[in-house]
Design a protein around this motif. Structure first.
Motif, PDB file in Angstrom:
ATOM      1  N   ARG A  76      39.692  34.512  33.550  1.00 14.52           N
ATOM      2  CA  ARG A  76      40.380  35.650  34.454  1.00 14.52           C
ATOM      3  C   ARG A  76      39.612  35.592  35.760  1.00 14.52           C
ATOM      4  N   VAL A 135      43.580  38.640  36.599  1.00 14.52           N
ATOM      5  CA  VAL A 135      44.711  37.720  36.654  1.00 14.52           C
ATOM      6  C   VAL A 135      44.235  36.474  36.117  1.00 14.52           C
ATOM      7  N   SER A 136      45.024  35.642  35.091  1.00 18.88           N
ATOM      8  CA  SER A 136      44.374  34.556  34.614  1.00 18.88           C
ATOM      9  C   SER A 136      44.419  33.381  35.678  1.00 18.88           C
ATOM     10  N   ASP A 186      45.340  30.561  34.898  1.00 15.44           N
ATOM     11  CA  ASP A 186      46.518  29.776  34.418  1.00 15.44           C
ATOM     12  C   ASP A 186      47.741  30.445  35.362  1.00 15.44           C
ATOM     13  N   TRP A 187      47.856  31.491  35.472  1.00 13.21           N
ATOM     14  CA  TRP A 187      48.926  32.175  36.494  1.00 13.21           C
ATOM     15  C   TRP A 187      48.814  31.508  37.815  1.00 13.21           C
ATOM     16  N   HIS A 204      51.620  29.071  40.001  1.00 18.18           N
ATOM     17  CA  HIS A 204      52.373  29.945  41.125  1.00 18.18           C
ATOM     18  C   HIS A 204      51.507  29.490  42.361  1.00 18.18           C
ATOM     19  N   ASN A 224      51.903  39.097  42.615  1.00 22.54           N
ATOM     20  CA  ASN A 224      51.676  39.276  41.262  1.00 22.54           C
ATOM     21  C   ASN A 224      52.214  40.705  40.830  1.00 22.54           C
TER      22      ASN A 224
END
Length: 229
Positions: free
Chosen positions: A61, A152-153, A155-156, A160, A202
């Motif tokens: 993250r 925040v990961s 992956d996110w 996005h 986010n």
């Protein structure tokens, strides 16, 4: 005759001006591998930030700060730990120092992995980001500079894309500008520039501006290098 000889000796003692071929060869020898500088850089406009990776629950993250509302510059905005490069320190050292001060971390907890792409802002700031892993971080921060932290990961961000908006960058000469020296005077048509402004929406916060641009560049680097996130 004596006077003439003295004048001749003085003339022959002067360095011989190189011919054009010698001058070109000398310039190439001196400067072929020169690292270009940045024109019109102002003192105090060199900044460094740390992009901290934290491993949590088996995933990486990114750690962000929310700037304290007490700060005069950009209060309440999301950012990475960072600040101005001080005399006598490298940009990497500045990024680590600022992270230690703002996150109340120990220097031994920070492993700098790589420099990221440099960002030059319309105001002339040169921002040098450094990717790092932050280990054993317990969530502390300096309340003088930071309101809160969040993560925040990766992956996110991979899933996005940021919103992109364009801001105009215009030249506005001051009243003491010598317009009489410029063709067209006050009617001179200055070029208008454009500056991309990115936004990530986010659930934790809106991440935008320099922070979003540095982050987006890093995510693109991961994709180009085939690093799965």
């Amino acid at each position: 005759m004596k006077l003439y000889r003295q004048e001749s000796e003085d003339l022959t003692a002067r360095p011989r001006k190189a011919d054009s071929k010698d001058m070109v060869s000398h310039m190439k020898c001196l400067w072929a591998d020169r690292r270009p500088g940045i024109l019109d850089r102002k003192p105090g406009m060199d900044f460094a930030v740390l992009v901290p990776l934290i491993e949590k629950d088996g995933e990486f993250r990114i750690l962000f700060e929310v700037r304290s509302p007490k700060l005069k510059s950009q209060p309440g905005e999301v950012c990475f730990p960072g600040g101005a490069v001080e005399d006598g320190e490298s940009r990497r050292e500045a990024a680590v120092r600022e992270a230690v001060e703002e996150l109340l971390a120990d220097k031994s907890q920070i492993e700098v992995l790589a420099p990221l792409d440099v960002l030059i802002t319309p105001s002339g700031q040169m921002v040098h980001p450094f990717l790092a892993v932050l280990r054993g971080y317990e969530g502390g921060f300096s309340e003088d500079e930071v309101e809160r932290v969040f993560t925040v990961s990766l992956d996110w961000f991979a899933a996005h894309e940021p919103e992109e908006h364009i801001a105009d960058v215009v030249t506005e000469p001051g009243e003491d500008f010598p317009f009489e020296l410029v063709p067209g005077g006050r009617a001179y048509r200055w070029r208008k520039g454009e500056y991309r402004v990115l936004f990530y929406r986010n659930e934790e916060a809106v991440i935008w501006g320099m922070t979003a641009k540095i982050l987006h560049s890093f995510i693109q680097m991961c994709g180009e290098a085939g690093i799965g996130i």
